[in-house]
Motif scaffolding. Structure first.
Motif, mmCIF file in Angstrom:
data_model
loop_
_atom_site.group_PDB
_atom_site.id
_atom_site.type_symbol
_atom_site.label_atom_id
_atom_site.label_comp_id
_atom_site.label_asym_id
_atom_site.label_seq_id
_atom_site.Cartn_x
_atom_site.Cartn_y
_atom_site.Cartn_z
ATOM 1 N N THR A 1 0.864 -1.181 0.000
ATOM 2 C CA THR A 1 0.000 0.000 0.000
ATOM 3 C C THR A 1 0.900 1.231 0.000
ATOM 4 N N GLN A 2 0.808 2.078 1.012
ATOM 5 C CA GLN A 2 1.729 3.197 1.174
ATOM 6 C C GLN A 2 2.101 3.309 2.639
ATOM 7 N N PRO A 3 3.306 3.785 2.938
ATOM 8 C CA PRO A 3 3.680 3.984 4.339
ATOM 9 C C PRO A 3 2.674 4.885 5.051
ATOM 10 N N THR A 4 2.330 4.526 6.278
ATOM 11 C CA THR A 4 1.362 5.158 7.183
ATOM 12 C C THR A 4 -0.091 4.879 6.817
ATOM 13 N N ALA A 5 -0.348 4.019 5.829
ATOM 14 C CA ALA A 5 -1.734 3.635 5.501
ATOM 15 C C ALA A 5 -2.180 2.560 6.492
ATOM 16 N N ARG A 6 -2.529 3.009 7.693
ATOM 17 C CA ARG A 6 -2.740 2.071 8.802
ATOM 18 C C ARG A 6 -4.182 1.632 8.982
ATOM 19 N N THR A 7 -5.132 2.432 8.517
ATOM 20 C CA THR A 7 -6.535 2.068 8.723
ATOM 21 C C THR A 7 -7.227 1.899 7.371
ATOM 22 N N MET A 8 -8.432 1.349 7.407
ATOM 23 C CA MET A 8 -9.126 1.033 6.151
ATOM 24 C C MET A 8 -10.614 0.916 6.395
ATOM 25 N N ALA A 9 -11.358 0.905 5.290
ATOM 26 C CA ALA A 9 -12.783 0.594 5.313
ATOM 27 C C ALA A 9 -13.055 -0.440 4.240
ATOM 28 N N LEU A 10 -13.917 -1.383 4.531
ATOM 29 C CA LEU A 10 -14.227 -2.471 3.605
ATOM 30 C C LEU A 10 -15.659 -2.351 3.111
ATOM 31 N N ASP A 11 -15.836 -2.419 1.798
ATOM 32 C CA ASP A 11 -17.155 -2.548 1.187
ATOM 33 C C ASP A 11 -17.325 -4.018 0.829
ATOM 34 N N ASP A 12 -18.116 -4.739 1.633
ATOM 35 C CA ASP A 12 -18.195 -6.180 1.432
ATOM 36 C C ASP A 12 -19.181 -6.593 0.341
ATOM 37 N N THR A 13 -19.765 -5.639 -0.370
ATOM 38 C CA THR A 13 -20.573 -5.990 -1.543
ATOM 39 C C THR A 13 -19.742 -5.903 -2.824
ATOM 40 N N SER A 14 -18.932 -4.850 -2.935
ATOM 41 C CA SER A 14 -18.045 -4.728 -4.094
ATOM 42 C C SER A 14 -16.714 -5.407 -3.832
#
Length: 253
Positions: A237-250
């Motif tokens: 990914t990229q440095p400091t990309a520590r959090t995320m959100a998931l779209d579990d339909t797409s």
């Protein structure tokens, strides 16, 4: 299909269909998290500096009001089972509980320690990581009491990220010792532990694909099969990309 992206003193509302910001929720000082209650057409932000929660309307992004919390409200989650919002106060070791329909604070649940991410199972249980104690606390969302505390220290140091497979009551815990632990929410048993990147701060679970993810500040996203508990891919990914959100339909992160 909207993302709510916290920006320090405001929240950008990003439309994923058209790829741009379509609204802004302002005056959210030190904002950390966003909880969504689609059944009530409401959203909630945890504002760490002002020690407040901002309530807004999902359809219009209009601010409806604010409510007080304790010190450093951080993680925030909506429990559809009780229609309550639970705010983890990182510096107070407590949960501020909000009646989402009435828009009022109804209780404070003392957990103790430095609280991190939360997850609910939709059946009356809330889980919250206690980072400085390397443990996982379990809260009854109806009775508003701590019903168990699971020691994770044998496999997981300083737990941060947390997500859940509600069908099996398994928790996916991101740990600062470069591990993701799989924990039974019912027994507290550690079912597996896999290597992840340095500085993990979030996990996510995709029930359709039966995959769990851990995002880490070193610029890696670890992908684990929840059938075999094997790492199947490490995505740069990229440095400091520590959090995320998931779209579990797409199935997009």
């Amino acid at each position: 299909k909207r993302l709510f992206i916290t920006r320090g003193d405001h929240v950008d509302v990003y439309d994923t269909a058209i790829g741009r910001v379509v609204a802004t929720i302002s005056d959210t000082q030190g904002v950390h998290g966003v909880a969504l209650a689609p059944d009530l057409n409401r959203g909630y932000t945890s504002n760490g500096l002002s020690r407040t929660v901002t309530i807004f309307e999902l359809s219009s992004s209009k601010v409806l009001g604010t409510l007080p919390t304790e010190k450093k409200p951080d993680a925030i989650v909506y429990d559809p089972f009780t229609q309550r919002v639970f705010v983890a106060n990182g510096d107070s070791g407590s949960l501020t509980v909000i009646d989402a329909k009435e828009a009022k604070v109804i209780a404070t649940v003392v957990v103790g320690g430095k609280l991190e991410f939360e997850a609910v199972d939709g059946k009356g249980r809330l889980y919250v990581n206690v980072e400085d104690r390397s443990s996982l606390a379990v809260v009854d969302t109806s009775k508003l009491s701590v019903i168990a505390t699971h020691d994770l220290s044998s496999a997981c140091k300083e737990p941060t990220g947390l997500s859940i497979d509600p069908a099996t009551e398994r928790l996916f815990v991101g740990c600062r010792n470069q591990k993701m632990a799989v924990v039974s929410g019912l027994s507290g048993q550690i079912l597996a532990s896999v290597p992840v990147g340095k500085g993990c701060d979030a996990t996510a679970y995709d029930g359709g694909l039966k995959l769990a993810f851990a995002s880490s500040g070193d610029g890696t996203l670890t992908v684990m099969s929840t059938d075999s508990y094997a790492v199947v891919q490490t995505v740069p990914t990229q440095p400091t990309a520590r959090t995320m959100a998931l779209d579990d339909t797409s199935h997009r992160i």
